[in-house]
Design an enzyme around this catalytic site. Structure first.
Site, short mmCIF file in Angstrom:
data_model
loop_
_atom_site.label_atom_id
_atom_site.label_comp_id
_atom_site.label_asym_id
_atom_site.label_seq_id
_atom_site.Cartn_x
_atom_site.Cartn_y
_atom_site.Cartn_z
N ARG A 181 0.29 -1.07 -0.04
CA ARG A 181 -0.11 -0.06 -0.12
C ARG A 181 0.95 0.88 -0.21
O ARG A 181 1.80 0.89 0.47
CB ARG A 181 -1.05 0.05 1.48
N LYS A 234 2.68 1.68 6.85
CA LYS A 234 2.86 1.34 8.05
C LYS A 234 4.20 2.13 8.99
O LYS A 234 4.53 3.53 8.70
CB LYS A 234 3.68 0.06 8.11
N TYR A 262 -0.36 4.48 10.51
CA TYR A 262 -0.74 4.01 11.51
C TYR A 262 0.57 3.76 12.13
O TYR A 262 2.22 2.97 12.08
CB TYR A 262 -0.56 2.43 11.67
N HIS A 273 0.89 2.20 16.45
CA HIS A 273 0.52 1.14 17.01
C HIS A 273 1.65 0.50 17.88
O HIS A 273 2.14 -0.09 18.22
CB HIS A 273 0.69 -0.66 16.52
N GLU A 293 -4.99 4.61 14.13
CA GLU A 293 -5.81 4.15 14.70
C GLU A 293 -6.23 5.20 16.13
O GLU A 293 -6.93 4.30 16.78
CB GLU A 293 -5.35 2.91 14.96
N ASP A 346 -5.70 -11.09 14.47
CA ASP A 346 -4.30 -10.12 15.21
C ASP A 346 -4.75 -9.77 16.40
O ASP A 346 -3.86 -9.03 17.51
CB ASP A 346 -4.76 -8.53 14.17
N1 LIG Z 1 -6.86 -10.13 10.01
C1 LIG Z 1 -7.16 -8.94 9.13
O1 LIG Z 1 -6.29 -8.76 8.18
C2 LIG Z 1 -7.26 -8.20 9.81
C3 LIG Z 1 -8.37 -6.64 9.48
C4 LIG Z 1 -8.92 -5.93 10.07
C5 LIG Z 1 -9.70 -6.18 11.49
N2 LIG Z 1 -8.80 -7.53 11.86
C6 LIG Z 1 -10.03 -7.66 13.07
O2 LIG Z 1 -10.83 -7.82 13.26
C7 LIG Z 1 -11.19 -8.18 14.64
C8 LIG Z 1 -12.88 -7.25 13.78
O3 LIG Z 1 -12.71 -6.07 14.43
P1 LIG Z 1 -14.12 -5.50 13.90
O4 LIG Z 1 -13.60 -3.77 12.88
O5 LIG Z 1 -15.54 -5.57 13.35
O6 LIG Z 1 -15.05 -4.54 15.04
P2 LIG Z 1 -15.60 -4.04 16.03
O7 LIG Z 1 -15.81 -3.50 17.12
O8 LIG Z 1 -17.07 -3.38 14.98
O9 LIG Z 1 -16.81 -5.44 16.02
C9 LIG Z 1 -16.81 -6.70 16.82
C10 LIG Z 1 -18.37 -7.09 17.75
O10 LIG Z 1 -17.66 -8.10 17.97
C11 LIG Z 1 -18.63 -8.73 18.99
N3 LIG Z 1 -17.92 -8.93 20.50
C12 LIG Z 1 -17.03 -8.56 21.26
N4 LIG Z 1 -17.94 -10.37 22.71
C13 LIG Z 1 -17.76 -10.84 21.81
C14 LIG Z 1 -18.82 -12.65 22.69
N5 LIG Z 1 -17.69 -12.98 23.25
N6 LIG Z 1 -18.85 -13.13 21.34
C15 LIG Z 1 -19.42 -12.49 20.24
N7 LIG Z 1 -18.72 -11.05 19.86
C16 LIG Z 1 -18.66 -10.66 20.22
C17 LIG Z 1 -18.66 -7.22 19.56
O11 LIG Z 1 -20.47 -6.97 20.23
C18 LIG Z 1 -18.83 -6.31 18.58
O12 LIG Z 1 -20.30 -6.13 17.82
C19 LIG Z 1 -10.66 -7.62 15.02
O13 LIG Z 1 -9.73 -7.82 16.23
C20 LIG Z 1 -9.89 -6.60 14.22
O14 LIG Z 1 -8.35 -5.96 14.55
C21 LIG Z 1 -8.06 -8.14 11.34
#
Ligand SMILES: NC(=O)c1ccc[n+]([C@@H]2O[C@H](COP(=O)([O-])OP(=O)(O)OC[C@H]3O[C@@H](n4cnc5c(N)ncnc54)[C@H](O)[C@@H]3O)[C@@H](O)[C@H]2O)c1
Length: 370
Positions: free
Chosen positions: A15, A75, A94, A96, A118, A270
């Site tokens: 990116r 990054k 970003y 972190h 972030e 993550d």
């Molecule tokens: N792997 C990747 O490349 C990548 C990229 C972007 C985001 N992410 C990760 O994805 C994850 C989700 O991000 P998001 O933006 O959707 O977050 P978000 O806060 O929008 O949504 C998280 C949801 O999880 C729910 N939740 C919490 N505890 C729970 C439980 N015990 N049971 C069921 N649901 C529960 C919350 O109520 C919320 O609705 C984060 O860890 C983020 O860092 C990873």
């Protein structure tokens, strides 16, 4: 102001911090934009496109960093870039910093003004510069799951949409936030049978309203999770508990009940992942099996679609970059409280409380320094 756009140097990062539309907006506002040659190559933007938008192409990263008053990146700086940090520079990217002691030290020693994507907020208290990457990862999770469900790619040979006369594939999405909602949009669009599980009943009400009868919602508890997972071809892990490691909601025992060759895409990897058997993987080696279930745990999923990701990210960052360029950091922070929440380091001091707490450093409220 001179705004610098260096090429990203972190491994497998394609990116870039600005697209031509952003360069155009900055140059139209009277700023000079210095773009390192080939900075946009990985995300499909040529030097000529940047020149057309008003940028000056410069040969080396050294020149970009040394001539810039503000550097816009994607990054956090890596070790080879620490020497570029200096007191009269704004770094907008970003960062972190909480777990990154070495980088924090380099930023404090240099005095650089670090503004982190972030931690910038919006009126709803959300983190609008994280949202675009969750949208990308959520949408990708279903296309990746569909790919690995194909038998030739290691899955159980199920087409998510089914066909007339044959039931569709079953998808369980755990966590109905940004990632989960975007995953649901794609899965519903493909014609899969979709269940979303969340612990927040208000969120489930909202999802029920927007998707209507095209999805099923379930309150999160070990019983509903075990039951839904056992019947799924694809499980998407999408939970987040802000500031904490993800809870392990799907246990190894639950996997035994899943059909052989079913697929788990744990986007929450993550934050440690919400599946007990999740471990972080890379784009070059994305998958592994546990209990005959294919696991995908890539920590930087948006990196696979750098063109979309770059545009999605810069759509969100540009208004703040324009403000920083117009007013500088101090005045920009005074005018915009959401931008101020992005301040992480300021002239040798930590100005974001959680970073100071995590690293045992002294916290200086930014207001006391402006
Ligand atoms: N792997 C990747 O490349 C990548 C990229 C972007 C985001 N992410 C990760 O994805 C994850 C989700 O991000 P998001 O933006 O959707 O977050 P978000 O806060 O929008 O949504 C998280 C949801 O999880 C729910 N939740 C919490 N505890 C729970 C439980 N015990 N049971 C069921 N649901 C529960 C919350 O109520 C919320 O609705 C984060 O860890 C983020 O860092 C990873």
């Amino acid at each position: 102001m001179n705004v610098g756009l260096p090429k990203e140097v972190k491994d497998n990062e394609f990116r870039v911090g600005l697209v031509p539309a952003g360069v155009k907006a900055l140059t139209t506002a009277g700023h000079k934009v210095l773009v390192e040659q080939k900075a946009g190559e990985g995300s499909g933007t040529t030097d000529d496109e940047f020149i057309e938008a008003g940028a000056e192409i410069v040969k080396t990263a050294d020149e970009v960093w040394s001539r810039a008053n503000m550097v816009v990146k994607v990054k956090e700086p890596i070790a080879q870039e620490y020497r570029f940090l200096r007191e009269d520079l704004i770094l907008f990217t970003y960062l972190h910093l909480a777990p990154a002691r070495e980088l924090t030290k380099a930023m404090l020693d240099s005095g650089v003004i670090g503004v982190a994507y972030e931690t910038i907020t919006n009126d709803q208290g959300h983190l609008p510069l994280l949202t675009p990457m969750s949208e990308v990862a959520g949408r990708m999770s279903i296309q990746i799951g569909a790919f690995y469900l194909e038998q030739i790619n290691g899955g159980r040979g199920v087409l998510l949409g089914g066909v007339p006369g044959v039931a569709p594939g079953r998808v369980t999405i755990i966590g109905g936030g940004v990632v989960g909602t975007n995953a649901a949009k794609m899965a519903v669009g493909m014609g899969a049978a979709v269940t979303i599980i969340d612990r927040d009943l208000e969120r489930l009400r909202y999802l029920d309203d927007i998707f209507g009868s095209r999805i099923k919602t379930l309150a999160s508890n070990p019983y509903t999770i075990a039951d839904s997972v056992a019947k799924s071809d694809l499980v998407v892990g999408a939970v987040l508990v802000p500031g904490a490691a993800a809870p392990k909601l799907v246990t190894r025992g639950m996997l035994k009940a899943m059909p052989r060759g079913s697929v788990i895409v744990d986007v929450a990897v993550d934050q440690g992942g919400c599946i007990e058997t999740t471990k972080p993987t890379t784009h070059s080696q994305p998958t592994y099996y546990v209990e005959n279930v294919l696991h995908y745990g890539v920590t930087n999923m948006p990196g696979a679609v750098p063109r979309t990701s770059t545009f999605a990210l810069t759509n969100a960052t540009l208004p703040f970059a324009l403000q920083l360029a117009k007013y500088g950091a101090a005045e920009g922070f005074k005018r915009n409280p959401h931008l101020k929440r992005g301040a992480n380091t300021y002239r040798g001091r930590v100005v974001y409380e959680a970073i100071a707490t995590d690293q045992g450093l002294t916290y200086h409220p930014i207001d006391s320094l402006l």
